[in-house]
Scaffold this active site. Structure first.
Site, short mmCIF file in Angstrom:
data_model
loop_
_atom_site.label_atom_id
_atom_site.label_comp_id
_atom_site.label_asym_id
_atom_site.label_seq_id
_atom_site.Cartn_x
_atom_site.Cartn_y
_atom_site.Cartn_z
N ASP A 1 0.81 -1.21 0.00
CA ASP A 1 0.00 0.00 0.00
C ASP A 1 0.85 1.27 0.00
O ASP A 1 1.92 1.31 0.59
CB ASP A 1 -0.92 0.01 1.22
N THR A 2 0.32 2.30 -0.64
CA THR A 2 1.03 3.57 -0.83
C THR A 2 -0.03 4.64 -1.10
O THR A 2 -1.15 4.31 -1.49
CB THR A 2 1.98 3.48 -2.04
N VAL A 3 0.33 5.92 -0.95
CA VAL A 3 -0.51 6.98 -1.49
C VAL A 3 0.29 7.79 -2.49
O VAL A 3 1.46 8.09 -2.26
CB VAL A 3 -1.09 7.91 -0.40
N ILE B 1 4.82 11.02 -3.77
CA ILE B 1 4.40 9.70 -3.27
C ILE B 1 4.94 9.50 -1.86
O ILE B 1 6.06 9.88 -1.54
CB ILE B 1 4.86 8.59 -4.23
N MET C 1 0.13 3.29 -7.71
CA MET C 1 0.51 2.68 -6.44
C MET C 1 0.51 1.16 -6.55
O MET C 1 0.06 0.58 -7.52
CB MET C 1 -0.48 3.11 -5.36
#
Length: 528
Positions: free
Chosen positions: A349-351, A366, A431
């Protein structure tokens, strides 16, 4: 133009400023900053801070960030590496003395020093218009007063309940009443709000020195970590020279290693030798080429990328036309390769945040804690959830990504930027951990080769390569799946959506912005 009789969303169009994120509160906060006189840097930091509160499974101030920035929309691309380093006492011998032969996925030994706050403060000082107090105010408010849990956030949250249960402080904050919050529940993080207030008032030293740093070190040491207050005090981001390649007349920019952005550029170089535009975008032929190019590019990544010398002498051969042709020659358009090792890829997971302001400052930003809820370790006094980015280190001393004191691990999070004819035309990102190079290549070829608008490109069906199998989203046509199998691929259905993404297209002739955000997440693009 999309068929309005089918479900979907149109791209968002505006003339002044625009933000695209994976969470509604983040997009709205960024837009408020733009409309109140802040620039794209202010808005991106504000958005990241909000998501560090309201999307805690994906990001936080205990994590890292990277950025690409085109001032005033020029093709002068400024890159910032805000990834943290291993503690000074972290060595391979020390890990082996503890009986650790491969890096664990979670726990104190995976915690690298968080780099995000140092990077935010440096960017704000160098390029922002507002104060840190201004841009952190919405995040502080949500942490203290509460925020509503959105649907995709809840979907990810409940899947991590077992990890959160292992840490009593993580459980206290993130499993209220012993359960993961449901969509529509209200959640608060008051301790995190107090830490953000300290940073707003005192800057980066409030995080890396004094009570906050001391509390994080105590927590990590109590679990067996080797972190020190000196490790935190020494944290520092770096401006770096971006790397790039040409694709069909567009210049695609990435952050250099220790970032895996090189992998996407290698994929594009391989794909540039095929007439993708002559294929059906949902065909087995298109996905087969994408998968095979990815398998070759990831082999290079796994063998060569670490916190090493990212000079032109080292990187140019990997991005050369000769290297691309050599790799391309291994691809049979009709048959899957059988002689490549499993790249051992996974999703996480990432934004990702895309912002363009009225002056056409374009930011690709990011921020991440790596796996869902990072290391699973929370510092109770500060409310900081710590990343597990060190999990990607190798314990082979000869490997470029070998663990070493003060070294940065190979990073999956990668902002992208497209320029053409002296101007920025699209800050974008996708992402999903190891999926990201696949996602970048898929998004860019959808826009450049297949002529999709940015929302169509982000919406389009995705595949990935994992555990020696092609993982296909359920939207991939059955005929395509059958034909991929005929080419020799073992195809399985994706258990979860593949990644997420945002992008903003800058139309210089019309003076407009066109934005998109991934329906696989909760967010949207908005402009004015």
């Amino acid at each position: 133009m999309r068929d309005f009789q089918f479900p979907g969303r149109s791209p968002v169009r505006a003339m002044n400023g625009m933000a695209a994120t994976s969470h509604p509160l983040s997009t709205l906060a960024a837009l408020d900053v733009l409309r109140s006189g802040g620039n794209a840097i202010d808005a991106a930091i504000c958005a990241a801070a909000v998501q560090a509160v309201v999307e805690p499974q994906s990001t936080g101030i205990g994590g890292d960030c990277f950025m690409l920035f085109c001032p005033a929309g020029t093709d002068e691309v400024i890159a910032l590496n805000g990834s943290g380093r291993a503690p000074a006492a972290a060595t391979i011998d020390r890990m082996k003395a503890l009986g650790i032969t491969t890096m664990p996925t979670f726990g104190p030994h995976t915690v690298t020093i968080p780099g995000a706050i140092d990077a935010w403060c440096r960017l704000q000082q160098d390029h922002g218009k507002l104060s840190m107090a201004d841009v952190l105010a919405p995040a502080i408010r949500y942490a203290e007063e509460g925020y509503v849990i959105h649907d995709r956030v809840a979907f990810d949250w409940v899947a991590s309940a077992e990890l959160l249960e292992k840490d009593p402080h993580a459980s206290d904050i993130f499993l209220p009443g012993g359960k993961a919050p449901k969509p529509g529940d209200v959640h608060r993080q008051p301790a995190l709000g107090q830490t953000l207030k300290r940073i707003a008032a005192e800057g980066r030293d409030a995080f890396y020195k004094g009570p906050v740093a001391e509390a994080m070190v105590r927590r990590l040491n109590a679990l067996g970590g080797v972190h020190t207050v000196e490790d935190f005090a020494a944290a520092a981001c770096d401006y770096v020279r971006p790397i790039s390649t040409d694709y069909r007349g567009m210049r695609i920019h990435q952050v250099p290693p220790n970032n895996q952005g090189l992998t996407a550029l290698v994929m594009l170089n391989i794909l540039s030798g095929f007439d993708l535009g002559g294929l059906d975008p949902n065909s087995a032929d298109r996905f087969h080429l994408e998968v095979e190019a990815g398998r070759l590019a990831y082999r290079d990544r796994n063998e060569r990328i670490g916190d090493a010398d990212a000079t032109a002498e080292v990187l140019s051969p990997l991005l050369s036309a000769e290297r691309a042709q050599h790799l391309r020659s291994h691809i049979d358009p009709n048959k899957a390769m059988t002689d490549l090792p499993d790249p051992k890829l996974s999703t996480s997971d990432t934004v990702y945040i895309s912002v363009v302001d009225a002056d056409r400052n374009a930011v690709s930003f990011i921020n991440s804690i790596y796996y869902s809820f990072g290391s699973g370790i929370v510092c109770p006094e500060t409310g900081v959830l710590l990343q597990n980015r060190g999990a990607s280190f190798r314990l082979d001393p000869s490997h470029p990504n070998a663990l070493a004191p003060g070294k940065r691990p190979m990073h999956t999070i990668m902002p992208g930027m497209v320029t053409r004819e002296g101007r920025a035309v699209m800050p974008y990102g996708v992402m999903g951990g190891d999926y990201q190079p696949f996602g970048h290549a898929h998004l860019l070829t959808s826009v450049i080769d297949f002529g999709m608008d940015v929302q169509q490109a982000i919406d389009s069906s995705r595949v990935f390569y994992q555990d020696d199998k092609v993982v296909a989203e359920r939207s991939v046509p059955e005929k395509t799946v059958a034909e991929l199998r005929e080419k020799g691929h073992d195809v399985i259905s994706a258990e979860e959506p593949l990644g997420g993404g945002q992008a903003i297209w800058i139309d210089w002739e019309q003076g407009t912005l066109t934005g998109a955000s991934d329906p696989r997440k909760d967010g949207f693009a908005a402009g004015y």
